[in-house]
Design a protein around this motif. Sequence first.
Motif, short mmCIF file in Angstrom:
data_model
loop_
_atom_site.label_atom_id
_atom_site.label_comp_id
_atom_site.label_asym_id
_atom_site.label_seq_id
_atom_site.Cartn_x
_atom_site.Cartn_y
_atom_site.Cartn_z
N GLY A 246 0.82 -1.21 0.00
CA GLY A 246 0.00 0.00 0.00
C GLY A 246 0.86 1.25 0.00
N SER A 247 0.26 2.37 -0.39
CA SER A 247 1.03 3.59 -0.60
C SER A 247 0.51 4.76 0.23
N LEU A 248 1.43 5.63 0.60
CA LEU A 248 1.11 6.93 1.17
C LEU A 248 1.57 7.98 0.16
N THR A 249 0.64 8.81 -0.32
CA THR A 249 0.96 9.87 -1.25
C THR A 249 0.50 11.19 -0.64
N LEU A 250 1.43 12.13 -0.52
CA LEU A 250 1.08 13.40 0.09
C LEU A 250 1.78 14.55 -0.62
N THR B 54 10.52 6.09 8.22
CA THR B 54 9.35 5.23 8.40
C THR B 54 9.26 4.14 7.35
N PHE B 55 9.50 4.49 6.09
CA PHE B 55 9.31 3.55 4.99
C PHE B 55 10.61 3.01 4.41
N GLY B 56 11.74 3.62 4.76
CA GLY B 56 13.01 3.19 4.20
C GLY B 56 13.27 3.72 2.80
N GLY B 57 12.41 4.60 2.33
CA GLY B 57 12.58 5.18 1.01
C GLY B 57 11.29 5.81 0.54
N PHE B 58 11.40 6.66 -0.50
CA PHE B 58 10.23 7.32 -1.07
C PHE B 58 10.64 7.86 -2.44
N GLU B 59 9.65 8.29 -3.21
CA GLU B 59 9.93 8.95 -4.49
C GLU B 59 9.20 10.28 -4.55
N ILE B 60 9.71 11.17 -5.37
CA ILE B 60 9.08 12.47 -5.60
C ILE B 60 8.35 12.39 -6.93
N LEU B 61 7.03 12.51 -6.89
CA LEU B 61 6.22 12.41 -8.11
C LEU B 61 6.12 13.73 -8.85
N ALA B 62 6.20 14.85 -8.12
CA ALA B 62 6.08 16.17 -8.75
C ALA B 62 6.75 17.20 -7.86
N ASP B 63 7.27 18.26 -8.50
CA ASP B 63 7.94 19.35 -7.77
C ASP B 63 7.82 20.60 -8.63
N ARG C 64 8.65 23.62 -7.32
CA ARG C 64 9.51 24.53 -6.57
C ARG C 64 8.80 25.16 -5.37
N ARG C 65 7.51 25.05 -5.32
CA ARG C 65 6.75 25.49 -4.14
C ARG C 65 6.22 24.29 -3.37
N PHE C 66 5.71 23.31 -4.10
CA PHE C 66 5.18 22.09 -3.50
C PHE C 66 5.88 20.87 -4.09
N ARG C 67 5.92 19.81 -3.30
CA ARG C 67 6.37 18.51 -3.78
C ARG C 67 5.32 17.47 -3.45
N VAL C 68 5.20 16.48 -4.34
CA VAL C 68 4.33 15.33 -4.08
C VAL C 68 5.23 14.13 -3.83
N TYR C 69 5.06 13.51 -2.65
CA TYR C 69 5.86 12.36 -2.25
C TYR C 69 5.01 11.10 -2.26
N ARG C 70 5.67 9.97 -2.56
CA ARG C 70 4.99 8.68 -2.42
C ARG C 70 5.94 7.69 -1.76
N ALA C 71 5.40 6.98 -0.77
CA ALA C 71 6.16 5.92 -0.10
C ALA C 71 5.31 4.66 -0.10
N ILE C 72 5.96 3.51 -0.22
CA ILE C 72 5.28 2.21 -0.32
C ILE C 72 5.64 1.36 0.89
N LYS C 73 4.61 0.74 1.48
CA LYS C 73 4.87 -0.21 2.57
C LYS C 73 5.45 -1.49 1.98
N ALA C 74 6.59 -1.90 2.50
CA ALA C 74 7.29 -3.07 1.94
C ALA C 74 6.48 -4.34 2.13
#
Length: 335
Positions: free
Chosen positions: A293-297, A312-321, A323-333
């Motif tokens: 499952g994923s957490l996207t914020l 918490t997750f041991g890693g994450f990715e940046i889906l969008a940036d 320069r004012r906002f970033r969208v992060y996603r992390a996956i539960k292993a």
Amino acid sequence: MSAQTPQCQLLARQDADYRGWLWVAPPRDGWLESGEGNVWSADLGVCEAWRNAGRQAYDALAAPPPQVPGAVLFWPKSHALGEWWLSALNTALPVGTPIQVVGENQGGIKRVPKILADFQQACRKLDTARRCTLFATRTDKAVRGTEAAWQTFTAGGFTLATHPGVFGHGKLDAGTQLLMNALTQSPLPAPGRRSLRALDVGCGDGVLSAWLAKQGCQVTAVDLSTFAVEATRRTLDANQLTGTVVQSDVYRQIAGTFEAIVSNPPFHQERSIDYGPTQRLIREAPTHLVEGGSLTLVANVFLPYPDWLQETFGGFEILADDRRFRVYRAIKARH
């Protein structure tokens, strides 16, 4: 117990007898919570604190007792929300009930006499200290109803219900728009289910919940604010979408697990920065996610969320940036 917040410090030095009074939209303050009277608040955290102290608490859309000696309204930073509370008090309490209005000078309390004049209510200044001011008035016949504060607007292809004090009131927040764009370009992972169970934390006016429901997700939406919970319910209804909406302090009133958690989490409490809710959102997310499952914020770029996601997750990715906002996603292993 000594008063902790400036507004309560000003009230504590009054010679008024506040026994049995109604405290309206107050901040968290042990002096209030250990005293007497009842509270009327849209904030679940405030209501729970009073109930835990054995005190009566009323949520924002339920009328308080019609007979109280008086009421103290803590003026919010949103003047439109303050006007809603004045309308609610004039509607709920008998004409002539004493009302005091207190607030910080930098929060706009000095505009209250003009606002009361618009309500056809007399006003006098009682005291000023701690960079706060205290005014006195009395309830009068309601010149406007509480329902008038509810509005709708169109954004993101949805009809959205909105109310003063709800995040993004009357407009689509730029961070939320970036998050929805990122979800379109990088769909939520679907670990073993065709219809994802999705949790929208901090649902506000319900635009994310509506977007998720339109994608076919089984949506649960939560927010600390009674106004936000009602706005999200109205938004889903207006768009003929379904979902479960719960007033909750992050995960506290939520059971079960989800394939996805999405959020544009708040980090302000009135004018103060408060990272606590988002820290709990991130650190407790694995408990509420299925494996895979994923957490996207979405968050302002300067906020310290990457460290918490990594821990918490041991890693994450940046889906969008942008320069004012970033969208992060992390996956539960998966194990």
